[in-house]
Design a protein around this motif. Structure first.
Motif, PDB file in Angstrom:
ATOM      1  N   ARG A 157      54.164   1.863  73.466  1.00  0.00           N
ATOM      2  CA  ARG A 157      54.738   0.733  73.826  1.00  0.00           C
ATOM      3  C   ARG A 157      55.729   0.930  74.977  1.00  0.00           C
ATOM      4  O   ARG A 157      56.250   0.071  75.678  1.00  0.00           O
ATOM      5  N   VAL A 158      56.186   2.103  75.065  1.00  0.00           N
ATOM      6  CA  VAL A 158      57.166   2.375  76.263  1.00  0.00           C
ATOM      7  C   VAL A 158      56.371   2.867  77.484  1.00  0.00           C
ATOM      8  O   VAL A 158      55.517   3.751  77.382  1.00  0.00           O
ATOM      9  N   ARG A 159      56.659   2.160  78.517  1.00  0.00           N
ATOM     10  CA  ARG A 159      56.076   2.486  79.757  1.00  0.00           C
ATOM     11  C   ARG A 159      56.743   3.878  80.543  1.00  0.00           C
ATOM     12  O   ARG A 159      58.040   3.850  80.652  1.00  0.00           O
ATOM     13  N   PHE A 160      56.089   4.721  80.698  1.00  0.00           N
ATOM     14  CA  PHE A 160      56.570   6.236  81.391  1.00  0.00           C
ATOM     15  C   PHE A 160      56.223   6.223  82.721  1.00  0.00           C
ATOM     16  O   PHE A 160      55.224   6.009  83.075  1.00  0.00           O
ATOM     17  N   ILE A 161      57.046   6.328  83.552  1.00  0.00           N
ATOM     18  CA  ILE A 161      56.884   6.608  85.093  1.00  0.00           C
ATOM     19  C   ILE A 161      57.049   7.878  85.348  1.00  0.00           C
ATOM     20  O   ILE A 161      58.351   8.524  85.143  1.00  0.00           O
ATOM     21  N   MET A 162      56.124   8.460  86.044  1.00  0.00           N
ATOM     22  CA  MET A 162      56.512  10.103  86.546  1.00  0.00           C
ATOM     23  C   MET A 162      56.792   9.964  87.908  1.00  0.00           C
ATOM     24  O   MET A 162      56.072   9.615  89.062  1.00  0.00           O
ATOM     25  N   ALA A 163      58.220  10.473  88.179  1.00  0.00           N
ATOM     26  CA  ALA A 163      58.744  10.332  89.344  1.00  0.00           C
ATOM     27  C   ALA A 163      58.074  11.602  90.302  1.00  0.00           C
ATOM     28  O   ALA A 163      57.963  12.678  90.039  1.00  0.00           O
ATOM     29  N   HIS A 164      57.562  11.296  91.562  1.00  0.00           N
ATOM     30  CA  HIS A 164      57.077  12.036  92.627  1.00  0.00           C
ATOM     31  C   HIS A 164      55.521  12.398  92.151  1.00  0.00           C
ATOM     32  O   HIS A 164      55.022  13.465  92.624  1.00  0.00           O
ATOM     33  N   GLY A 165      54.969  11.577  91.249  1.00  0.00           N
ATOM     34  CA  GLY A 165      53.578  12.100  90.598  1.00  0.00           C
ATOM     35  C   GLY A 165      52.538  11.695  91.718  1.00  0.00           C
ATOM     36  O   GLY A 165      51.316  12.268  91.564  1.00  0.00           O
ATOM     37  N   ALA A 166      52.708  11.155  93.221  1.00  0.00           N
ATOM     38  CA  ALA A 166      51.658  11.219  93.973  1.00  0.00           C
ATOM     39  C   ALA A 166      51.913  12.506  94.715  1.00  0.00           C
ATOM     40  O   ALA A 166      51.016  12.636  95.593  1.00  0.00           O
ATOM     41  N   VAL A 167      52.878  13.429  94.533  1.00  0.00           N
ATOM     42  CA  VAL A 167      53.138  14.452  95.549  1.00  0.00           C
ATOM     43  C   VAL A 167      53.291  15.571  94.748  1.00  0.00           C
ATOM     44  O   VAL A 167      52.980  16.822  95.301  1.00  0.00           O
ATOM     45  N   SER A 168      53.267  15.712  93.413  1.00  0.00           N
ATOM     46  CA  SER A 168      53.563  16.892  92.449  1.00  0.00           C
ATOM     47  C   SER A 168      52.527  16.962  91.399  1.00  0.00           C
ATOM     48  O   SER A 168      52.414  15.897  90.730  1.00  0.00           O
ATOM     49  N   PHE A 169      51.969  18.082  91.202  1.00  0.00           N
ATOM     50  CA  PHE A 169      50.869  17.942  90.154  1.00  0.00           C
ATOM     51  C   PHE A 169      49.843  16.747  90.214  1.00  0.00           C
ATOM     52  O   PHE A 169      49.768  16.148  89.183  1.00  0.00           O
ATOM     53  N   THR A 170      49.594  16.396  91.381  1.00  0.00           N
ATOM     54  CA  THR A 170      48.733  15.089  91.482  1.00  0.00           C
ATOM     55  C   THR A 170      47.538  15.361  90.534  1.00  0.00           C
ATOM     56  O   THR A 170      47.286  13.719  90.351  1.00  0.00           O
ATOM     57  N   GLU A 171      46.835  15.977  90.536  1.00  0.00           N
ATOM     58  CA  GLU A 171      45.529  15.826  89.546  1.00  0.00           C
ATOM     59  C   GLU A 171      46.209  15.506  88.287  1.00  0.00           C
ATOM     60  O   GLU A 171      45.437  14.407  87.693  1.00  0.00           O
ATOM     61  N   GLU A 172      46.921  16.070  87.785  1.00  0.00           N
ATOM     62  CA  GLU A 172      47.380  16.137  86.369  1.00  0.00           C
ATOM     63  C   GLU A 172      47.946  14.608  86.045  1.00  0.00           C
ATOM     64  O   GLU A 172      47.858  13.849  85.088  1.00  0.00           O
ATOM     65  N   CYS A 173      48.825  14.193  87.113  1.00  0.00           N
ATOM     66  CA  CYS A 173      49.381  12.967  87.219  1.00  0.00           C
ATOM     67  C   CYS A 173      48.306  11.679  87.123  1.00  0.00           C
ATOM     68  O   CYS A 173      48.375  10.832  86.419  1.00  0.00           O
TER      69      CYS A 173
END
Ligand SMILES: [Zn+2]
Length: 337
Positions: A218-234
């Protein structure tokens, strides 16, 4: 401002003639003040920059680069940020308060002092600013109590975690924090990828988040910089975990192939537009351009969102983060964990 407005036509006439600008929320910003970032962290980043400049035959004196850093960190009350938000059409920015105090001993403020300063700035600017408070889980029960106080008393709207300080985002020591995020229905924003040379890479990979994301659905997790770091995994996590999101912040840098708008274009072509949040990482890229330039780099006609349907564009620029923030609730004290 046109002459018509001054001649008594009023703002409404002028406004109806213009297409409304897109509503924008910046889901990733910081207070530009060295009180919130240890000197050793900045010095490490300067070392990195100097190495790159020297290699290219541009040996800048260290003191000059340090002054450039200092110059962009002179907005303790966020008055300049608000001015730039006005010019850029940013309705609200989310200030992230990262806790470096457990691992870097040259911080000027304690975590509590840092929280109080953020609460003051939020109060000064009302709904223009929201705050996610950060605490290193190794501070134990005091940290958990302060985090709950921030949600209940200071009106903070989320948790900010900085795993490069040396903990995994799935560390069981974070469970009490995630339980509070669950109870108050607020998100946890987790830094992913690069950091200052004084901190390590080993805890910055996105898959380290997966266990927590599955244990706290139920917790929303936001990956900061996910569009530029480890992009495939994110992108994979966003695609296959209903509660995992990423933000676009640091798209201004060129740390992935193509960099800049190309990184945004790639991120928005992966079928995860319901998971992407606009973000700028103010004041990190202040020296290069202003907030208006960064909003326009994403929203401009023919830009990286050109092939994105309008509904998705609205989700990215404001809808996704509004959906997340709107869930917040203040539980009865007796029921909170
Ligand atoms: Zn940041």
């Amino acid at each position: 401002m046109s002459l018509d407005e001054g001649a008594g036509g009023g703002d409404t006439v002028a406004d109806t003639e213009l297409p409304p600008p897109p509503r924008v929320i910046d889901a990733h910003a910081h207070i530009a003040d060295e009180d919130f970032i240890p000197r050793s962290f900045i010095d490490g980043s300067i070392d990195n920059l100097l190495e790159a400049m020297h290699a290219r035959g541009m040996p800048l004196p260290r003191s000059k680069v340090a002054r450039m850093f200092e110059k962009k960190m002179q907005d303790p009350h966020c008055d300049t940020l608000i001015k730039e938000m006005d010019e850029a059409g940013i309705a609200t920015s989310i200030l992230l308060a990262a806790d470096f105090t457990y691992v870097l001993k040259d911080c000027r403020l304690s975590v509590e002092e840092m929280f109080l300063r953020h609460a003051e700035v939020k109060k000064r600017h009302g709904s223009r600013l929201e705050v996610f408070g950060g605490i290193d889980p190794r501070w134990g029960k005091d940290g958990v109590a302060l985090f709950e106080r921030s949600l209940r008393e200071f009106g903070f709207r989320g948790l900010k975690l900085y795993p490069p300080c040396g903990f995994s985002p799935s560390d069981p020591a974070l469970d009490p924090y995630y339980e509070l995020c669950d109870a108050y229905r607020v998100p946890a924003l987790v830094h992913i990828g690069p950091t200052s040379p004084v901190l390590g890479f080993s805890t910055t990979a996105p898959f380290l988040l997966d266990e927590a994301a599955r244990r706290f659905p139920r917790v929303r997790f936001i990956m900061a910089h996910g569009a530029v770091s480890f992009t495939e995994e994110c992108a994979m996590l966003c695609n296959f975990r209903p509660n995992v999101f990423l933000d676009l912040s640091a798209f201004q840098g060129a740390i992935c192939p193509g960099g800049g708008p190309a990184a945004v274009k790639t991120a928005v072509s992966r079928g995860i537009n319901h998971k992407i949040l606009f973000g700028t990482d103010w004041p990190v890229f202040r020296m290069q351009a202003d907030q208006k330039t960064y909003v326009e780099a994403v929203t401009t006609e023919g830009g990286p969102l050109a092939a994105v349907p309008e509904r998705d564009r609205d989700l990215i620029l404001h809808g996704n983060i509004e959906r997340i923030l709107s869930q917040r609730t203040i539980p009865d004290l007796a029921k909170s964990p």
